[in-house]
Enzyme design. Structure first.
Site, PDB file in Angstrom:
ATOM      1  N   ARG A  22     -83.346  70.617  46.041  1.00 40.61           N
ATOM      2  CA  ARG A  22     -84.500  71.621  45.653  1.00 40.61           C
ATOM      3  C   ARG A  22     -85.769  70.887  45.868  1.00 40.61           C
ATOM      4  NH1 ARG A  22     -84.186  76.336  42.467  1.00 40.61           N
ATOM      5  NH2 ARG A  22     -85.661  76.904  43.981  1.00 40.61           N
TER       6      ARG A  22
ATOM      7  N   LYS B  92     -69.442  51.496  29.014  1.00 36.20           N
ATOM      8  CA  LYS B  92     -69.927  50.626  29.084  1.00 36.20           C
ATOM      9  C   LYS B  92     -71.517  50.172  29.292  1.00 36.20           C
ATOM     10  CE  LYS B  92     -69.417  47.230  33.551  1.00 36.20           C
ATOM     11  NZ  LYS B  92     -71.925  47.251  32.940  1.00 36.20           N
TER      12      LYS B  92
ATOM     13  N   HIS C  64     -79.126  80.267  36.434  1.00 37.83           N
ATOM     14  CA  HIS C  64     -78.815  81.363  36.925  1.00 37.83           C
ATOM     15  C   HIS C  64     -77.357  81.528  36.544  1.00 37.83           C
ATOM     16  CE1 HIS C  64     -81.477  80.269  40.741  1.00 37.83           C
ATOM     17  NE2 HIS C  64     -81.870  80.356  40.036  1.00 37.83           N
TER      18      HIS C  64
ATOM     19  N   ASP D 245     -85.284  82.889  34.328  1.00 34.40           N
ATOM     20  CA  ASP D 245     -87.116  82.561  34.023  1.00 34.40           C
ATOM     21  C   ASP D 245     -87.591  82.379  33.507  1.00 34.40           C
ATOM     22  OD1 ASP D 245     -88.681  81.576  35.724  1.00 34.40           O
ATOM     23  OD2 ASP D 245     -89.218  83.069  36.861  1.00 34.40           O
TER      24      ASP D 245
ATOM     25  N   ASP E 158     -84.265  88.385  36.789  1.00 35.01           N
ATOM     26  CA  ASP E 158     -84.537  88.480  37.503  1.00 35.01           C
ATOM     27  C   ASP E 158     -83.521  88.618  38.275  1.00 35.01           C
ATOM     28  OD1 ASP E 158     -85.259  88.272  39.862  1.00 35.01           O
ATOM     29  OD2 ASP E 158     -85.820  86.753  40.768  1.00 35.01           O
TER      30      ASP E 158
ATOM     31  N   SER F 107     -80.454  75.513  38.201  1.00 39.18           N
ATOM     32  CA  SER F 107     -81.494  76.005  39.027  1.00 39.18           C
ATOM     33  C   SER F 107     -81.746  74.661  39.722  1.00 39.18           C
ATOM     34  CB  SER F 107     -82.290  76.654  38.439  1.00 39.18           C
ATOM     35  OG  SER F 107     -82.934  76.493  38.082  1.00 39.18           O
TER      36      SER F 107
ATOM     37  N   PHE G 258     -90.882  79.108  54.296  1.00 37.67           N
ATOM     38  CA  PHE G 258     -89.727  79.948  54.070  1.00 37.67           C
ATOM     39  C   PHE G 258     -89.445  80.407  55.791  1.00 37.67           C
ATOM     40  CE2 PHE G 258     -89.256  79.715  49.754  1.00 37.67           C
ATOM     41  CZ  PHE G 258     -87.936  79.740  49.625  1.00 37.67           C
TER      42      PHE G 258
ATOM     43  N   LYS H  34     -85.992  75.200  36.790  1.00 37.50           N
ATOM     44  CA  LYS H  34     -86.570  75.251  35.476  1.00 37.50           C
ATOM     45  C   LYS H  34     -85.913  76.731  35.612  1.00 37.50           C
ATOM     46  CE  LYS H  34     -90.661  79.089  36.631  1.00 37.50           C
ATOM     47  NZ  LYS H  34     -92.171  79.217  36.450  1.00 37.50           N
TER      48      LYS H  34
ATOM     49  N   ASP I 285     -75.491  49.804  29.447  1.00 34.96           N
ATOM     50  CA  ASP I 285     -76.285  49.301  30.035  1.00 34.96           C
ATOM     51  C   ASP I 285     -77.892  48.491  29.610  1.00 34.96           C
ATOM     52  OD1 ASP I 285     -78.070  48.921  32.907  1.00 34.96           O
ATOM     53  OD2 ASP I 285     -77.950  50.605  32.930  1.00 34.96           O
TER      54      ASP I 285
END
Length: 855
Positions: free
Chosen positions: A793, A256, A727, A688, A776, A721, A625, A724, A258
């Site tokens: 996020r 379909k 994981h 990262d 990391d 993630s 945090f 950017k 758009d």
């Protein structure tokens, strides 16, 4: 490698540099955006009598024709290898080129098209090209089956081998050798006849659907059901909305699109483009009109849709609308999918497959139409296609009954099934902007029941800055004193509303309808100009709801931690507070999102110590945090002492919704539970990217890490993630303690940095991370955290951290590919968990693994 990783202009730079177009008939080539089409990409093999006779093999990849010169022609015997020398990228227009390149010009000699058609690849063609290994299945007139293109190791990087592969089919018929067929497959001419007019293609060409039309001779091949008739004034067939793809082999299923549905009418040399209401939009599409004038027939009516493609192959209605208003540049394509009238004959009673075959032959016979493509589909397998397109973020599927005639208006012979609900609504008012928003806050929407405009909700997300400005001006010009709604908005909304005359139609994505007739999670896509406001009705599917059909049941996740499925009563104060400013998503929107995906997110949160990123004033305000309890948290958020540290955790969905109440935009759990806090049940490697690292390099790095883990006997899972990076997560049976887990993760990281120092770095020093990827491993220690699967996020795009299958990890995605407003459709389409087997994974790390890494 020509064209790789560059814009199309630079991809064609070498091609253009070698040619003087004032003296050669070869096409200069127009700049084309890279994007996928609804049809398979094209291949062509051109026989080229230059200084030495050879064959040019070209594949449509990434907006150009990747090209190889094959001195002895393509291999036809299984296992036969032929040298293929890579040459410069050619423009897509070159696929139709035949003629004589004059002496003194590059490549001087005669060129004919020896074979052409479509090709398929199992994986991404551009990725395979970059790796130096492409497996293609050709569907040509002369060549059919599988071939492999493999770059030779060492020496000249432009040298490849073309190898004929064994096919899955039972047929062992050998394709014709190039020297056995001397004539063009599209014009019927040989080298010596290039100065003569085109004639019919050779009679032995096996695929009649590829033979071009001669307008004087085409009608005698029309099906018996075709009837001679005057040129019609048609309106298009409109599909009926259902919520299940029809089963069986009696249906053709297509994507379909758009865009704007149009009928292209050719009468002699004139082309006219009409909307579904017979509005003449020819002047809006001058380039497409010019191309359609090249149709190889005297008269025809083609049903199709004008679209703008995104780079991932999906279509973008707002980009189309902006292009029509000259707000931004975009390449327009006409996707043709039906042929109800052709060469003075009514084809509406002809079966769909025969109409499609005629349309395919017509398009193949027509030249110079790079932006006119055939809308293709598959017979049967509708449910499998629906699952795939919903994963891709495509709007849905249109299913067409193979034996049905073509008839104007809404018909049950064409059915549309949606992954993303997408409909038109009349704009009856707007609210004033809040915060940093300008021009207006949200649009008040409705639909017609008879003569009454019925209010159905408001939409405040999906607007670009240009759309806000342009639409705001239009709304001010349409302001009126009283509400146009017969059954209007709630009193608190009406008090703040500005009313407008109901003349504008908005196209809106949304997840579902609420019981009281309101749109849930709407997102603005653009204005529609091809319908009249009073044609906008509520479109109700005729079968059971898609949500009940598509949501995976909990029985498929029996190994997961359990969580409550009840709809908890958690009171939200200030539910209209904006938490994601760019998309105007509120606290209530976030709570609804988590409640909708509760079955997916809760297993990764329950009974785990949590670190929370709180943004009480939204993502543009101050965020902080929080790892330790405060008296402000209410009961569903619990506390526990682990050694000397007080931690937060939740047990159920009520706890998650309470976090929303307190402005939590990101949730970061430990890699262990409160029941066994000293032994991790997962390891997380956060890849990262440093400055200068592009997304495709990160994808390749994640796959390298996966392979190393596999050599150690460890399965791993990929997660976008939402920020950017990527994981790579390794589930563990809780056995090793945190100290051992950290040592193991460090050893993995250091090995990669040692063996591939130009790609990886295992130290966090930012000064050393330019053009390298930091692995990391520090998240793998007691008290360290990483963002939870399916957590939002605190980014402007309202992105989400999303588990994906390894085969989905490709340059076509980005770390923040999924957002609050798009993730539901993905999850609703999945038949199984992308991390299937994660909770059942029984694996541990040991001393032998550590020694193997350090050796």
């Amino acid at each position: 490698m020509a064209g790789s990783g560059s814009t199309l202009d630079s991809a064609l730079e070498e091609y253009r540099r070698k040619r003087e177009f004032s003296g050669t008939p070869e096409p200069e080539g127009s700049v084309r955006k890279r994007r996928k089409r609804t049809s398979a990409p094209r291949f062509v093999i051109q026989k080229h009598a230059a200084r030495r006779l050879h064959y040019d093999f070209r594949l449509e990849i990434d907006g150009v024709l990747k090209s190889w010169a094959i001195p002895k022609g393509p291999s036809v015997e299984i296992g036969e290898k032929r040298l293929a020398v890579e040459t410069e990228d050619h423009p897509l227009d070159y696929a139709d080129f035949e003629g004589v390149i004059p002496k003194g010009h590059y490549g001087a000699g005669r060129v004919i098209v020896w074979d052409t058609g479509r090709f398929h690849v199992e994986d991404d063609a551009l990725e395979g090209y970059a790796r130096g290994k492409l497996s293609v299945e050709l569907e040509g007139s002369r060549l059919k089956g599988r071939w492999s293109l493999v770059r030779t190791k060492g020496g000249d990087a432009k040298q490849w081998l073309l190898i004929k592969s064994r096919d899955d089919s039972d047929s062992e018929q050998t394709p014709p050798r190039p020297d056995e067929d001397e004539q063009s497959i599209i014009s019927g001419r040989g080298f010596d006849e290039l100065d003569q007019p085109e004639r019919a293609a050779p009679s032995e060409a096996p695929d009649a659907s590829k033979v071009p039309y001669s307008s004087a001779e085409s009608t005698h091949d029309l099906p018996d059901e075709a009837r001679q008739a005057p040129f019609p004034e048609l309106k298009p067939l409109i599909p009926q909305l259902v919520d299940e793809v029809p089963k069986g082999d009696g249906w053709l299923h297509e994507l379909k699109l758009d865009g704007y549905r149009l009928l292209a009418e050719k009468r002699g040399d004139e082309i006219r483009l009409f909307t579904r209401n017979r509005n003449d939009w020819t002047a809006r599409f001058p380039d497409l009109t010019r191309q359609l004038a090249e149709l190889a027939c005297d008269n025809a009516v083609i049903d199709g849709e004008v679209v703008v493609y995104n780079s991932d192959g999906t279509t973008d209605f707002q980009a189309l609308q902006n292009a029509l208003k000259d707000q931004e540049e975009a390449e327009l394509d006409f996707v043709a999918f039906d042929l109800p009238y052709f060469e003075d004959h009514d084809l509406t009673r002809v079966a769909l497959p025969e109409r499609k075959a005629l349309l395919s032959r017509l398009l193949d016979a027509s030249r110079s139409m790079p932006n006119v493509t055939l809308g293709e589909g598959i017979v049967g397998q509708g449910e499998a296609l629906m699952e795939k397109v919903c994963e891709m973020g495509v709007e849905g599927v249109v299913s067409k009954r193979l034996d049905a005639r073509y008839a104007s208006g809404k018909q049950s012979s064409w059915l549309k099934t949606k992954c993303i609900n997408n409909d038109e609504f009349v704009i009856g008012g707007y609210t004033e902007p809040q915060g940093e928003r300008r021009h207006f806050g949200s649009l008040l929407l409705g639909y017609y029941e008879g003569e009454q405009l019925i209010y159905c909700g408001r939409v405040g997300t999906g607007f670009s800055a240009k759309a806000l400005s342009s639409l705001g001006a239009q709304l001010r010009d349409l302001q009126c004193e009283s509400s146009p709604f017969q059954r209007g908005p709630e009193r608190d909304i009406s008090r703040l509303a500005r009313w407008v005359n109901p003349e504008l139609i908005a196209q809106v994505h949304y997840t579902t309808w609420t019981r009281d007739g309101r749109l849930r999670h709407p997102s603005f896509q653009g204005l529609r100009e091809d319908k009249r406001p009073r044609q906008v009705k509520r479109d109700i599917p005729e079968r059971a709801s898609m949500a009940s059909r598509k949501t995976p049941s909990s029985s498929s996740r029996t190994a997961r931690p359990s969580s409550s499925k009840a709809s908890p009563e958690v009171r939200l104060t200030s539910p209209d507070k904006i938490l994601f400013d760019k998309h105007q998503l509120t606290k209530q929107d976030l709570a609804d999102f988590y409640q909708d995906i509760g079955d997916w997110i809760m297993p990764y949160l329950v009974r785990r110590p949590l670190s929370l990123l709180r943004c009480p004033d939204g993502d543009t305000g101050e965020c902080f945090f929080q790892k330790h309890p405060q008296s402000t948290f209410s009961d569903p958020v619990r506390t526990l002492a682990i050694e000397d540290e007080e931690v937060l955790y939740i047990e159920d969905l009520a706890g998650l919704l309470t976090l929303v109440q307190y402005g939590v935009l990101e949730i970061h759990p430990w890699g262990s539970t409160i029941d066994d806090p000293d032994r991790p049940d997962s390891l997380t490697f956060d890849l990262d990217p440093g400055p200068g690292i592009a997304w495709p390099a990160l994808v390749e790095a994640a796959k390298i890490l996966r392979n190393i883990l596999l050599t150690l006997g460890l399965n791993s899972f990929a997660k976008l993630s939402g920020s950017k990076g990527v994981h790579v997560v390794v589930p563990l049976t809780p056995q090793a303690e945190w100290r051992e887990a950290k040592s193991f993760a460090k050893a993995i990281s250091q090995r990669l940095a040692r063996e591939m120092p130009d790609t990886f770095i295992a130290t966090a020093t930012k000064a050393k991370r330019h053009e390298r990827i930091f692995i990391d491993y520090l998240r793998n220690s007691k008290g360290a955290t990483s963002v939870a699967c399916y957590s939002t996020r605190a980014k402007g795009e309202a992105s989400v951290a999303v588990p994906i299958r390894w085969k989905e990890l490709s340059p076509r995605l980005t770390p923040a590919h999924y957002r609050i407003d798009t993730l539901r459709s993905r999850l609703g389409s999945l038949r199984s968990d992308p991390w299937k087997g994660y909770w059942e994974c029984d694996q541990t790390i040991d001393h032998d693994m550590l020694e193997a890494l350090e050796s």
